[in-house]
Scaffold this active site. Sequence first.
Site, PDB file in Angstrom:
ATOM      1  N   ASP A  65     -10.271   2.563   1.848  1.00  0.00           N
ATOM      2  CA  ASP A  65     -10.382   2.045   3.228  1.00  0.00           C
ATOM      3  C   ASP A  65     -11.029   3.073   4.152  1.00  0.00           C
ATOM      4  OD1 ASP A  65      -9.343  -0.506   2.863  1.00  0.00           O
ATOM      5  OD2 ASP A  65      -7.277   0.110   3.287  1.00  0.00           O
ATOM      6  N   LYS A  89       0.808  -1.232   0.000  1.00  0.00           N
ATOM      7  CA  LYS A  89       0.000   0.000   0.000  1.00  0.00           C
ATOM      8  C   LYS A  89       0.837   1.277   0.000  1.00  0.00           C
ATOM      9  CE  LYS A  89      -4.191  -1.803   2.156  1.00  0.00           C
ATOM     10  NZ  LYS A  89      -5.101  -1.773   3.299  1.00  0.00           N
TER      11      LYS A  89
HETATM   12  P1  NAP Z   1       0.204  -3.236   8.155  1.00  0.00           P
HETATM   13  O1  NAP Z   1       0.440  -2.021   7.310  1.00  0.00           O
HETATM   14  O2  NAP Z   1       1.097  -4.414   8.003  1.00  0.00           O
HETATM   15  O3  NAP Z   1       0.228  -2.740   9.693  1.00  0.00           O
HETATM   16  C1  NAP Z   1      -0.026  -3.636  10.728  1.00  0.00           C
HETATM   17  C2  NAP Z   1       0.117  -2.939  12.081  1.00  0.00           C
HETATM   18  O4  NAP Z   1      -0.226  -3.887  13.078  1.00  0.00           O
HETATM   19  C3  NAP Z   1       1.529  -2.475  12.401  1.00  0.00           C
HETATM   20  O5  NAP Z   1       1.473  -1.321  13.198  1.00  0.00           O
HETATM   21  C4  NAP Z   1       2.084  -3.656  13.218  1.00  0.00           C
HETATM   22  O6  NAP Z   1       3.085  -3.299  14.122  1.00  0.00           O
HETATM   23  C5  NAP Z   1       0.864  -4.048  13.993  1.00  0.00           C
HETATM   24  N1  NAP Z   1       0.858  -5.429  14.440  1.00  0.00           N
HETATM   25  C6  NAP Z   1       1.031  -6.546  13.692  1.00  0.00           C
HETATM   26  N2  NAP Z   1       0.873  -7.656  14.457  1.00  0.00           N
HETATM   27  C7  NAP Z   1       0.598  -7.212  15.717  1.00  0.00           C
HETATM   28  C8  NAP Z   1       0.353  -7.855  16.964  1.00  0.00           C
HETATM   29  N3  NAP Z   1       0.338  -9.191  17.055  1.00  0.00           N
HETATM   30  N4  NAP Z   1       0.107  -7.080  18.042  1.00  0.00           N
HETATM   31  C9  NAP Z   1       0.116  -5.740  17.960  1.00  0.00           C
HETATM   32  N5  NAP Z   1       0.358  -5.060  16.808  1.00  0.00           N
HETATM   33  C10 NAP Z   1       0.587  -5.800  15.710  1.00  0.00           C
HETATM   34  O7  NAP Z   1      -1.282  -3.780   7.941  1.00  0.00           O
HETATM   35  P2  NAP Z   1      -2.589  -2.949   7.598  1.00  0.00           P
HETATM   36  O8  NAP Z   1      -2.783  -2.825   6.132  1.00  0.00           O
HETATM   37  O9  NAP Z   1      -2.574  -1.711   8.403  1.00  0.00           O
HETATM   38  O10 NAP Z   1      -3.744  -3.969   8.108  1.00  0.00           O
HETATM   39  C11 NAP Z   1      -3.936  -4.223   9.488  1.00  0.00           C
HETATM   40  C12 NAP Z   1      -5.101  -5.206   9.671  1.00  0.00           C
HETATM   41  O11 NAP Z   1      -6.312  -4.609   9.210  1.00  0.00           O
HETATM   42  C13 NAP Z   1      -4.949  -6.508   8.874  1.00  0.00           C
HETATM   43  O12 NAP Z   1      -5.431  -7.569   9.659  1.00  0.00           O
HETATM   44  C14 NAP Z   1      -5.849  -6.299   7.678  1.00  0.00           C
HETATM   45  O13 NAP Z   1      -6.361  -7.509   7.157  1.00  0.00           O
HETATM   46  C15 NAP Z   1      -6.966  -5.480   8.317  1.00  0.00           C
HETATM   47  N6  NAP Z   1      -7.680  -4.678   7.323  1.00  0.00           N
HETATM   48  C16 NAP Z   1      -9.013  -4.900   7.186  1.00  0.00           C
HETATM   49  C17 NAP Z   1      -9.720  -4.153   6.269  1.00  0.00           C
HETATM   50  C18 NAP Z   1     -11.194  -4.392   6.116  1.00  0.00           C
HETATM   51  O14 NAP Z   1     -11.739  -3.986   5.099  1.00  0.00           O
HETATM   52  N7  NAP Z   1     -11.851  -4.999   7.080  1.00  0.00           N
HETATM   53  C19 NAP Z   1      -9.075  -3.191   5.476  1.00  0.00           C
HETATM   54  C20 NAP Z   1      -7.714  -2.983   5.664  1.00  0.00           C
HETATM   55  C21 NAP Z   1      -7.011  -3.743   6.594  1.00  0.00           C
HETATM   56  P3  NAP Z   1       4.648  -3.178  13.726  1.00  0.00           P
HETATM   57  O15 NAP Z   1       4.744  -1.908  12.942  1.00  0.00           O
HETATM   58  O16 NAP Z   1       5.333  -3.135  15.002  1.00  0.00           O
HETATM   59  O17 NAP Z   1       4.956  -4.399  12.894  1.00  0.00           O
END
Ligand code: NAP
Length: 300
Positions: free
Chosen positions: A116, A78
Site C-alpha cells: 500500500d 491486515k
Molecule cells: P481500517 O483499518 O478499517 O481503518 C478505517 C479508518 O477509518 C479508522 O480510523 C476508522 O475510524 C475510520 N473511519 C471509518 N468510517 C469513518 C467515517 N465514516 N468517518 C470518519 N472516519 C471513519 O481501514 P483501512 O484498511 O485503513 O482502509 C481505509 C479505506 O481506504 C477503505 O475505504 C479502503 O477501501 C481504502 N483503501 C484503498 C486502497 C487503494 O488501493 N485505493 C488501499 C487500502 C485501503 P475508527 O477507528 O474510529 O473506526
Amino acid sequence: MASTEGPAGTPVAGRVFGIIGYPLEHTLSPIIQNAAFRAAGLDWVYAAFEVPPGEGARALEAMRVLGLGGLSVTIPHKESVLSAVDSLSPVAEAIQAVNTVSWSAEGSELVGDNTDVRGFVQGLNSSLGISLEGRSVVVIGAGGAARAVVWGAVENGARKITVVARTPSRAASVVESIAYSIRPRAHTPSLEAASMDPSLLREVCETADLLVNATPAGSDGKTIPVPADAIHRGLYVYDLVYFPPRTPLVEAGAGSGAGAAGGLEMLIHQGARQFEIWSGVRAPIEAMRLAAGEAISAAL
Ligand code: NAP
C-alpha cells in the site's frame, strides 16, 4: 510450498492465489490480478476468499496446508496476520500492517509485506503528478491504510504530517508507532495527531498542501470526511476510496482545490507490486488498469 507440477491443464496449488477479507463483495482485486496473469501468460488463478473477522491467522495456516501461491490481505485482517507469518518486510514491520503474503525464496516460510505504501506514492504521482517532497500532509483515518500513507509521506520527504481521526487515541497511536519506526535521517518530518473537530480540521487544512482520505467515508457516494469549506485553492486532495470514482470529497477538491483524484491508481499500483512479488516479473500495468476501468464502468 506445494509442487507446481500437475496434470496438464489443471490449476495446482502453487498457482492459486487470492485475497482474504470481509466483506469482499466489491473487491476488484480478482479482476486486476487475473488480467495480469493472463497478460503475462501465466496459467495462475486468483480468487476471493471471504474470511470472517478473527479468522485471518487461520486463513494463513490454510495457505500453508493448501500450498497457495500467495495472498492479498484486506480489512479486517491486515494487523491480525502480523503474527501468523514467519517474517516481515521492513515496510510491513515499520507500519505494523500486512497486505501481501508470499513464500520466502526457498519456499518454506511465509513473508508478510505491504504494497500500500508504494501504491499510495505511485498512485499520487500518477493521478495528480505530484511528489511528497517538502509537503505538509493531512491524513484522515487511523487504520492500516492511514499508516501506509503516513509511512509513504515520511519516506518521501514530507515536511509535516497531521493524522486526524474520529477516535483520537487511534490517531495518537499511529503517530506514536510511526515515530518509533523512523530511522535517524537528515530530515525528520513533524508528526502530529488531531481530532475531527470541524474548526480544527479547517485550521490544519489551511496550512497543508495535500489532504488524503484514508477512511471509507465517501464510498456511499454521499459522505464527505471533512467540511467542504476546509478545501482551499492550494490544497491537493487524494481519496483512497476508488468506488465511486468521484466521491463527494473528490468533487469538492476538483471544484475548490489544486487538484483531486480517487484511489484507483493506488489500487492498481499496489496490486502491480503484489504481482511482481509473487511472479518475479514486471507487472503488465496497462492490462491491469484496463481491466479495473472496465469493471468500474460496468458497475456505475
Ligand atoms: P481500517 O483499518 O478499517 O481503518 C478505517 C479508518 O477509518 C479508522 O480510523 C476508522 O475510524 C475510520 N473511519 C471509518 N468510517 C469513518 C467515517 N465514516 N468517518 C470518519 N472516519 C471513519 O481501514 P483501512 O484498511 O485503513 O482502509 C481505509 C479505506 O481506504 C477503505 O475505504 C479502503 O477501501 C481504502 N483503501 C484503498 C486502497 C487503494 O488501493 N485505493 C488501499 C487500502 C485501503 P475508527 O477507528 O474510529 O473506526
